[in-house]
Design an enzyme around this catalytic site. Structure first.
Site, PDB file in Angstrom:
ATOM      1  N   HIS A   1       0.807  -1.226   0.000  1.00 22.93           N
ATOM      2  CA  HIS A   1       0.000   0.000   0.000  1.00 22.93           C
ATOM      3  C   HIS A   1       0.837   1.271   0.000  1.00 22.93           C
ATOM      4  O   HIS A   1       0.313   2.357  -0.212  1.00 22.93           O
ATOM      5  CB  HIS A   1      -0.931   0.007   1.218  1.00 22.93           C
ATOM      6  CG  HIS A   1      -2.072  -0.965   1.099  1.00 22.93           C
ATOM      7  ND1 HIS A   1      -3.332  -0.586   0.728  1.00 22.93           N
ATOM      8  CD2 HIS A   1      -2.135  -2.310   1.264  1.00 22.93           C
ATOM      9  CE1 HIS A   1      -4.134  -1.628   0.687  1.00 22.93           C
ATOM     10  NE2 HIS A   1      -3.426  -2.703   1.011  1.00 22.93           N
TER      11      HIS A   1
ATOM     12  N   ASP B   1       3.639   9.442  -0.534  1.00 21.38           N
ATOM     13  CA  ASP B   1       2.432   8.692  -0.177  1.00 21.38           C
ATOM     14  C   ASP B   1       2.208   7.640  -1.250  1.00 21.38           C
ATOM     15  O   ASP B   1       2.362   7.936  -2.444  1.00 21.38           O
ATOM     16  CB  ASP B   1       1.231   9.651  -0.117  1.00 21.38           C
ATOM     17  CG  ASP B   1       0.271   9.298   1.010  1.00 21.38           C
ATOM     18  OD1 ASP B   1       0.153   8.105   1.316  1.00 21.38           O
ATOM     19  OD2 ASP B   1      -0.346  10.226   1.561  1.00 21.38           O
TER      20      ASP B   1
HETATM   21  P1  ADQ Z   1      -2.930   6.037   4.877  1.00 21.29           P
HETATM   22  O1  ADQ Z   1      -1.511   6.431   5.076  1.00 21.29           O
HETATM   23  O2  ADQ Z   1      -3.712   5.831   6.106  1.00 21.29           O
HETATM   24  O3  ADQ Z   1      -3.047   4.767   3.954  1.00 21.29           O
HETATM   25  P2  ADQ Z   1      -4.807   7.525   3.045  1.00 21.29           P
HETATM   26  O4  ADQ Z   1      -4.709   6.873   1.730  1.00 21.29           O
HETATM   27  O5  ADQ Z   1      -4.960   9.016   2.969  1.00 21.29           O
HETATM   28  O6  ADQ Z   1      -3.568   7.268   3.983  1.00 21.29           O
HETATM   29  O7  ADQ Z   1      -6.061   6.938   3.791  1.00 21.29           O
HETATM   30  C1  ADQ Z   1      -6.495   7.457   5.013  1.00 21.29           C
HETATM   31  C2  ADQ Z   1      -7.952   7.088   5.226  1.00 21.29           C
HETATM   32  O8  ADQ Z   1      -8.282   7.369   6.580  1.00 21.29           O
HETATM   33  C3  ADQ Z   1      -8.896   7.887   4.340  1.00 21.29           C
HETATM   34  O9  ADQ Z   1      -9.913   7.051   3.873  1.00 21.29           O
HETATM   35  C4  ADQ Z   1      -9.450   8.945   5.300  1.00 21.29           C
HETATM   36  O10 ADQ Z   1     -10.777   9.341   5.022  1.00 21.29           O
HETATM   37  C5  ADQ Z   1      -9.399   8.233   6.623  1.00 21.29           C
HETATM   38  N1  ADQ Z   1      -9.218   9.230   7.691  1.00 21.29           N
HETATM   39  C6  ADQ Z   1      -8.181  10.062   7.860  1.00 21.29           C
HETATM   40  N2  ADQ Z   1      -8.412  10.870   8.911  1.00 21.29           N
HETATM   41  C7  ADQ Z   1      -9.612  10.544   9.411  1.00 21.29           C
HETATM   42  C8  ADQ Z   1     -10.410  11.012  10.499  1.00 21.29           C
HETATM   43  N3  ADQ Z   1     -10.015  11.984  11.296  1.00 21.29           N
HETATM   44  N4  ADQ Z   1     -11.580  10.417  10.682  1.00 21.29           N
HETATM   45  C9  ADQ Z   1     -11.990   9.409   9.892  1.00 21.29           C
HETATM   46  N5  ADQ Z   1     -11.294   8.939   8.854  1.00 21.29           N
HETATM   47  C10 ADQ Z   1     -10.116   9.484   8.617  1.00 21.29           C
HETATM   48  C11 ADQ Z   1      -2.117   3.844   3.354  1.00 21.29           C
HETATM   49  C12 ADQ Z   1      -1.048   4.480   2.458  1.00 21.29           C
HETATM   50  C13 ADQ Z   1      -1.697   5.352   1.397  1.00 21.29           C
HETATM   51  C14 ADQ Z   1      -2.703   4.517   0.585  1.00 21.29           C
HETATM   52  C15 ADQ Z   1      -3.643   3.762   1.508  1.00 21.29           C
HETATM   53  C16 ADQ Z   1      -4.511   2.771   0.733  1.00 21.29           C
HETATM   54  O11 ADQ Z   1      -0.138   5.247   3.258  1.00 21.29           O
HETATM   55  O12 ADQ Z   1      -0.710   5.899   0.530  1.00 21.29           O
HETATM   56  O13 ADQ Z   1      -3.448   5.400  -0.226  1.00 21.29           O
HETATM   57  O14 ADQ Z   1      -2.933   3.013   2.486  1.00 21.29           O
HETATM   58  O15 ADQ Z   1      -3.747   1.914  -0.056  1.00 21.29           O
END
Ligand code: ADQ
Length: 473
Positions: A156, A364
């Site tokens: 990921h 990311d």
């Molecule tokens: P993350 O590093 O966690 O994921 P991201 O892809 O932005 O990063 O996903 C975060 C998720 O958490 C989003 O769906 C967001 O809505 C949710 N989230 C964040 N803050 C929140 C809050 N305060 N309340 C509720 N929900 C919240 C890892 C990798 C990424 C990759 C994903 C998926 O680091 O690069 O995109 O996996 O493969």
């Protein structure tokens, strides 16, 4: 249809409602429910000398199997090698990388423990889909124990370029482990190129068209599978938020000011100090935005047990305090900084209200927030996404204003341009982005990976079943 087995560190509880569980958890649960399947992972519990027998229970067509880990192994695995070594390495943060042999050994022990516990639950025709950097050696451990069926891995987070990857003392062993999968999925073509370059230049493997790789006696495939979101659910939640109590409270609190939003786990890869500094720079160099724009940064605390994360939290508290101290008026607080999680519907309302989406990670894998922000917009009056060029999402979301997250002044200029952007251009850019978000959802991603993994074994021709010398391609 063959049974699907998903392995991930965290397993979303069947009781967790869709509104709370992430899009990935919901999509995997659906894929497992359609085919019937097994979801295998850590129970969240630790105990010395834990059993190899997981706790098993069923919910609908899905069986859950949860394993308890030894406390010291769990620490070495999760906070040690996975998040103290692989996470900084894959995010190009060599200064934060710590490598301890004890952690590497603990990481491998947890993977062995997982393999021992999973093996008795497997059937030869199962399709096994392993998620993320916590489990790179899992296929190797299953193969050692005689499992010959299809195993796929999805990474990921970014895959680093060879010069960065070579800083890892265990680089060769880790890629040898990867070769035990049939299909290795990465987020972007850049990630694929990085891994294939390492394999051909450093590991002396061969690469054939279509990303088929030969490494020693193994054949496997490496390909890009950019992850998506549940676009329909986000559009629905965002529309439903219009006129809701929460939306009304948010609008009232803004008192006619524009909102710029950031939503990131509190993680050093997300570039939060730079984003705060760029907002401060915007207020300093473009004083016309003072009192007319409010930034909201939602950053739930993550991995609070790791020292670097605690230090980052302190740094952000200081920066937020400094910006507010310098620019706040008696009726305006420039930066709202919140450390708590929200329901998806609330996030959708906030995204839709925000004129700017600020997604500026230093690196990311993909960044789902960027896609969620696009899906939540009002098509008639959409906001503008300011997006780091180092997020995997930048490949697809070409309608965003792309920024270099190391260039604070450049990010402030981009925020200014976004705030001043005319409606026509906002619509055009949003349409480009929305077509990408709708054209590749989390469901498409799941189906494509499972489909390609299902067929993977047929053309890879791996020993010991049918040992044969490869032809160079
Ligand atoms: P993350 O590093 O966690 O994921 P991201 O892809 O932005 O990063 O996903 C975060 C998720 O958490 C989003 O769906 C967001 O809505 C949710 N989230 C964040 N803050 C929140 C809050 N305060 N309340 C509720 N929900 C919240 C890892 C990798 C990424 C990759 C994903 C998926 O680091 O690069 O995109 O996996 O493969």
């Amino acid at each position: 249809m063959a049974r699907l087995v998903v392995v991930s560190n965290r397993v979303a509880s069947p009781k967790e409602r869709a509104a709370k569980a992430g899009g990935l958890a919901v999509a995997l649960r659906e894929a497992l429910g359609t085919r019937g399947g097994l979801w295998f992972g850590w129970s969240g519990e630790t105990q010395p000398n834990p059993s190899d027998t997981p706790k098993v229970f069923r919910s609908g067509r899905v069986t859950y199997a949860l394993l308890t880990l030894d406390p010291e192994d769990q620490r070495a695995h999760y906070a040690g090698y996975a998040n103290g070594t692989l996470w900084p390495l894959c995010h190009y943060r060599l200064g934060l990388l710590s490598f301890r042999r004890a952690d590497w050994e603990g990481y491998r022990r947890v993977n062995e423990h997982f393999a021992r516990a999973l093996l008795p639950l497997l059937q030869p025709d199962d399709i096994i889909w392993v998620h993320d950097y916590h489990f790179i050696p899992l296929a190797a451990e299953l193969r050692k124990r005689g499992f010959e069926g299809r195993i796929g891995y999805f990474h990921h987070i970014p895959w680093p370029t060879p010069d960065v990857f070579l800083s890892l003392p265990s680089h060769a062993a880790l890629v040898q482990d990867l070769s035990q999968y049939d299909l290795v999925g990465l987020q972007t073509e850049d990630d694929v190129r990085a891994l294939l370059t390492y394999i051909s230049s450093e590991a002396r493997g061969w690469i054939a068209p279509g990303g088929v790789v030969g490494l020693r006696e193994r054949r496997f495939r490496v390909a890009a599978f950019p992850i998506g979101i549940d676009a329909t659910a986000f559009v629905r939640d965002a529309k439903a938020s219009v006129g809701s109590d929460e939306e009304r409270r948010l609008h009232e609190s803004l008192a006619g000011r524009a909102l710029a939003v950031g939503v990131d786990r509190l993680d050093y890869s997300k570039g939060l100090p730079g984003k705060f500094a760029a907002f401060g720079e915007l207020l300093s160099r473009y004083p016309q935005h003072r009192s007319t724009v409010t930034m909201m940064q939602i950053a739930p605390v993550s991995r609070g047990e790791v020292a670097e994360y605690r230090a980052l939290r302190r740094e952000l508290e200081e920066l937020a305090g400094a910006i507010n101290g310098e620019y706040a008026e008696f009726d305006w607080v420039p930066l709202r900084y919140l450390n708590r999680p929200f329901q998806r519907a609330t996030l959708a309302a906030i995204y839709r209200t925000a004129r700017l989406g600020l997604v500026t990670p230093l690196r990311d894998g993909m960044n789902l927030v960027a896609k969620e922000y696009i899906a939540a917009q009002n098509p008639e009056d959409p906001g503008v996404l300011v997006l780091s060029r180092f997020a995997g999402a930048a490949d697809e979301l070409t309608g965003a204003i792309l920024v270099n997250p190391y260039d604070i002044e450049g990010m402030a200029d981009a925020m200014n341009a976004a705030l001043l952007m005319p409606l026509d251009e906002r619509r055009e850019r949003w349409q480009v982005n929305m077509a990408k978000v709708e054209g590749n959802t989390i469901h498409d991603w799941c189906e494509r990976f499972i489909h390609e993994l299902s067929g993977a074994i047929d053309h890879l021709d791996n020993p010991p079943k049918r040992a044969k010398r490869p032809r160079r391609g």
